[in-house]
Design a protein around this motif. Structure first.
Motif, mmCIF file in Angstrom:
data_model
loop_
_atom_site.group_PDB
_atom_site.id
_atom_site.type_symbol
_atom_site.label_atom_id
_atom_site.label_comp_id
_atom_site.label_asym_id
_atom_site.label_seq_id
_atom_site.Cartn_x
_atom_site.Cartn_y
_atom_site.Cartn_z
ATOM 1 N N SER A 87 34.101 0.824 38.984
ATOM 2 C CA SER A 87 33.941 1.741 38.237
ATOM 3 C C SER A 87 32.556 2.527 37.857
ATOM 4 N N GLY A 88 31.741 1.873 38.098
ATOM 5 C CA GLY A 88 30.181 2.355 37.522
ATOM 6 C C GLY A 88 29.750 3.059 38.732
ATOM 7 N N ILE A 89 30.209 3.007 40.032
ATOM 8 C CA ILE A 89 29.795 3.529 41.184
ATOM 9 C C ILE A 89 30.022 5.170 41.237
ATOM 10 N N HIS A 90 28.740 5.939 41.368
ATOM 11 C CA HIS A 90 28.950 7.175 41.341
ATOM 12 C C HIS A 90 28.089 7.910 42.263
ATOM 13 N N PRO A 91 28.503 9.213 42.928
ATOM 14 C CA PRO A 91 27.760 9.736 44.028
ATOM 15 C C PRO A 91 26.306 9.850 43.539
ATOM 16 N N SER A 92 25.492 9.822 42.417
ATOM 17 C CA SER A 92 24.237 9.756 42.120
ATOM 18 C C SER A 92 23.741 8.436 41.996
ATOM 19 N N PRO A 93 22.850 7.971 42.751
ATOM 20 C CA PRO A 93 22.403 6.589 42.572
ATOM 21 C C PRO A 93 21.875 6.195 41.179
ATOM 22 N N GLN A 94 21.050 7.042 40.666
ATOM 23 C CA GLN A 94 20.488 7.025 39.142
ATOM 24 C C GLN A 94 21.704 6.911 38.240
ATOM 25 N N ARG A 95 22.596 7.728 38.391
ATOM 26 C CA ARG A 95 23.945 7.701 37.400
ATOM 27 C C ARG A 95 24.586 6.474 37.664
ATOM 28 N N LYS A 128 23.045 -4.892 45.297
ATOM 29 C CA LYS A 128 24.395 -4.952 46.290
ATOM 30 C C LYS A 128 24.961 -3.399 46.514
ATOM 31 N N TYR A 129 24.809 -2.669 45.684
ATOM 32 C CA TYR A 129 25.077 -1.265 46.095
ATOM 33 C C TYR A 129 23.936 -0.435 46.583
ATOM 34 N N LEU A 130 22.736 -1.118 46.365
ATOM 35 C CA LEU A 130 21.773 -0.202 47.348
ATOM 36 C C LEU A 130 21.669 -0.520 48.698
ATOM 37 N N HIS A 131 22.193 -1.649 49.339
ATOM 38 C CA HIS A 131 22.511 -2.283 50.378
ATOM 39 C C HIS A 131 23.267 -1.487 51.444
ATOM 40 N N HIS A 132 24.457 -0.916 50.611
ATOM 41 C CA HIS A 132 25.399 0.037 51.402
ATOM 42 C C HIS A 132 25.989 0.985 50.542
ATOM 43 N N PRO A 133 25.166 1.949 49.870
ATOM 44 C CA PRO A 133 25.568 2.833 49.183
ATOM 45 C C PRO A 133 26.968 3.678 49.620
ATOM 46 N N PHE A 152 23.312 3.407 38.316
ATOM 47 C CA PHE A 152 22.586 2.576 37.696
ATOM 48 C C PHE A 152 22.604 2.618 36.268
ATOM 49 N N MET A 153 22.511 3.768 35.711
ATOM 50 C CA MET A 153 22.846 4.013 34.361
ATOM 51 C C MET A 153 24.260 3.565 33.938
ATOM 52 N N ASN A 154 25.371 3.784 34.670
ATOM 53 C CA ASN A 154 26.462 3.040 34.244
ATOM 54 C C ASN A 154 26.426 1.682 34.052
ATOM 55 N N PHE A 155 25.965 0.997 35.155
ATOM 56 C CA PHE A 155 25.705 -0.470 35.169
ATOM 57 C C PHE A 155 25.016 -0.954 33.718
ATOM 58 N N ALA A 156 23.951 -0.027 33.388
ATOM 59 C CA ALA A 156 23.208 -0.496 32.192
ATOM 60 C C ALA A 156 23.851 -0.131 30.722
ATOM 61 N N SER A 157 24.863 0.330 30.995
ATOM 62 C CA SER A 157 25.604 0.880 29.750
ATOM 63 C C SER A 157 26.778 -0.015 29.241
ATOM 64 N N LEU A 158 27.346 0.006 28.276
ATOM 65 C CA LEU A 158 28.480 -0.684 27.652
ATOM 66 C C LEU A 158 29.529 -0.557 28.621
ATOM 67 N N SER A 159 29.898 0.959 29.018
ATOM 68 C CA SER A 159 30.881 1.831 29.674
ATOM 69 C C SER A 159 30.388 2.686 30.185
ATOM 70 N N ASP A 160 31.041 3.090 31.249
ATOM 71 C CA ASP A 160 30.510 4.112 32.092
ATOM 72 C C ASP A 160 30.268 5.530 31.370
#
Length: 599
Positions: free
Chosen positions: A410-418, A380-385, A420-428
């Motif tokens: 809350s997980g969205i960050h200017p860095s795309p890889q950051r 969803k994020y990658l469709h319209h970052p 996803f790492m937020n999405f994959a973690s328990l918290s940001d």
């Protein structure tokens, strides 16, 4: 599987230490244990769980006729027959039908260059006296672990951390810098452990020492599959999956399957049954009636095997049974991972050990084929970052935002890889931890495939595979994962970025299920494998007290190294049951493990 142990020590205590390492690992190899001094001050030991060729000829450590080369290893080579045929053509003779002897003779003939031809799950210690070499290797997918320590008094490696601690080479000192990664990732950083001075060989690492224990060379084992790839079609996928199932459900001992009733384990069972007409013993976790409506694994699993005369067992987990068995689980836990699936796998293996010696699971499918909710969120994020970055920057102005959408923003960050790492973690992630982790994240123009690689190389290796191995081996059971057959992994990596991103979650797996007439299983909503932690915390006083008291103890014992943002949680954990129940359980695991090991 087996326990692998190697020691280089000239203090005169080498024999005592290697025996202590071996004895601490009897659970991994209940069928045979042995040790030897292979060179002056160099000791090798193994605990063997017999799965292929049950005769004594296949016992470890393995040694060649000239007594120049020695092997202690843990694993299963998927292509051992192919390698053996190649060696036979070269005139090599064999005394057993085990894949271990194939590995020994392959390493003698081909050396370090030949390791790239191995396909399988493995961790090995190989000693070649004539070449003055000690070689340690771990498979590129990280299915099996190997820990090591380098100290002034000696060098040692083992399948388990507790074995290294039995040598007195390593002081029992907690690696406190790993607290922060554990709070967010549920595990330590790759290559690290909670014991200072003990490291883990990284997936695909091949390291060489001399017989004095001096490191000479570090190489990377490539994930190579020279076999022709089947077409990227449903027929092609079925071909490689059928081959993987038949290879992995192959042994000279009984094999069972952890059956969750989800798409992954259902497909493994169905392909096996269709091809062979034979049922597999299956094992499923179930919960009390009050929780079965939400936790439906047992119902779906029973439905799958209902029409077959199968050997199916359901292990019912209640809060009281959990409290009764929890101390035994913590004693068996070699290294903490904050995932309740570890306890459930341990409970299943505890039951399964009475009838099987190998347990197959569906681990790895989500990481290969985008099956997690975080993968949907990232799509969803990658469709319209740009749009989502703008929304996230103004999220405090958006009224009535639900919890899941709030977590997404809350997980969205200017860095795309950051992101996803937020999405994959328990918290940001905090900046300090994120900066450490970003160096391990693959950048580039395939953002979704890079996200899957992150899950495959971090979460899968350091969470799912570690708990599967630890929980099964605690009861002398080998764990196998057919979705991580090298041909299956290679096939998934061949899919393009947009093909992977645009596909529905686990499209290929669910397509095969539908072809098999199992549409209901294909359409089942994704639900994680874990305990009803939140429900038990709310409903059961004993479970709640057990978890919260351990969290309080951790906060009291280590207030200075609990991340600042979580200081209130460890002081008043009862306030966080609704919002952070997973973290509370994870900290309970860590606190009880520290106490059990007197750290």
């Amino acid at each position: 599987m087996c326990g692998v142990h190697l020691l280089v020590n000239s203090t005169g205590k080498g024999g005592e230490y290697i025996q202590a390492m071996m004895e601490a690992c009897m659970h991994r190899g209940p069928d045979h244990s042995s040790w030897m001094e292979v060179a002056q001050g160099v000791y090798l030991a193994a605990n063997r769980l017999k799965t292929l060729d049950l005769r004594d000829q296949a016992n470890q450590p393995l040694v060649n006729e000239e007594e120049e080369a020695y092997l202690s290893w843990n694993g299963f080579l998927y292509n051992y027959q192919e390698l053996k045929n190649e060696l036979l053509v070269d005139g090599v003779l064999f005394e057993s039908t085990s894949d271990g002897e194939v590995l020994l003779r392959w390493l003698i003939q081909k050396g370090r260059e030949g390791v790239k031809r191995l396909q399988g799950m493995y961790a090995f210690a190989f000693v070649h006296k004539k070449k003055n070499q000690i070689i340690l290797g771990r498979d590129p997918l990280g299915v099996k672990s190997l820990y090591f320590t380098e100290q002034k008094e000696g060098f040692a490696c083992s399948s388990e951390i507790r074995c290294l601690l039995r040598t007195d080479l390593v002081p029992k000192k907690l690696h406190q810098e790993q607290f922060s990664p554990y709070f967010y990732l549920r595990h330590v950083l790759p290559g690290a452990t909670f014991i200072r001075g003990i490291q883990e060989l990284l997936p695909g690492e091949l390291k060489t020492w001399n017989l004095k224990g001096e490191c000479l060379d570090i190489r990377k084992i490539p994930l190579e599959n020279p076999a022709p790839k089947p077409a990227l079609t449903e027929d092609g996928f079925e071909e490689i999956m059928m081959d993987a199932v038949l290879k992995h459900i192959h042994a000279d001992v009984p094999i069972g399957l952890i059956l969750s009733g989800g798409a992954d384990s259902t497909l493994l069972y169905q392909l096996w049954y269709r091809q062979t007409g034979r049922v597999l013993p299956t094992f499923t976790i179930g919960f009390q009636d009050a929780y079965r409506k939400k936790f439906k694994d047992a119902d779906f699993a029973s439905k799958l095997v209902a029409s077959q005369r199968s050997f199916h067992q359901e292990v019912i987990i209640s809060p009281d049974w959990f409290l009764e068995t929890w101390p035994a689980y913590i004693r068996d836990l070699d290294h903490p991972v904050g995932d309740s699936a570890s306890y459930l796998t341990w409970a299943l293996a505890r039951k399964a050990k009475d009838s099987v010696k190998i347990l197959v699971s569906g681990a790895g499918a989500d990481e290969l084929f985008g099956g997690y909710n975080r993968h949907l969120a990232y799509k969803k994020y990658l469709h319209h970052p740009v749009f989502w970055n703008g929304v996230a920057a103004n999220s405090n102005r958006i009224p009535f935002v639900g919890k899941s959408f709030q977590r997404f923003l809350s997980g969205i960050h200017p860095s795309p890889q950051r992101t996803f790492m937020n999405f994959a973690s328990l918290s940001d992630l905090p900046d300090s931890l994120a900066n450490t982790l970003e160096s391990r994240y693959t950048p580039g123009e395939q953002p979704f495939k890079n996200a899957l690689k992150w899950d495959r190389t971090v979460y899968l290796v350091h969470d799912l595979l570690k708990i599967h191995d630890n929980a099964c081996m605690a009861h002398g059971i080998e764990g196998r994962v057919p979705f991580l057959d090298w041909q299956v992994v290679d096939w998934s990596l061949s899919l393009g970025e947009m093909e992977t991103r645009n596909a529905a979650p686990k499209f290929w797996i669910k397509s095969l299920l539908k072809r098999e007439g199992l549409t209901g299983f294909a359409r089942r909503k994704k639900f994680g494998f874990g305990l009803p932690i939140k429900e038990w915390l709310l409903d059961h006083a004993g479970f709640r007290n057990r978890v919260l008291s351990s969290v309080l103890d951790l906060g009291i014992q280590y207030p200075e190294i609990v991340p600042e943002e979580w200081s209130l949680l460890v002081q008043r954990p009862e306030r966080y049951i609704a919002s952070h129940f997973l973290l509370l359980f994870n900290l309970c695991v860590l606190a009880d493990w520290i106490k059990e090991n007197q750290l």
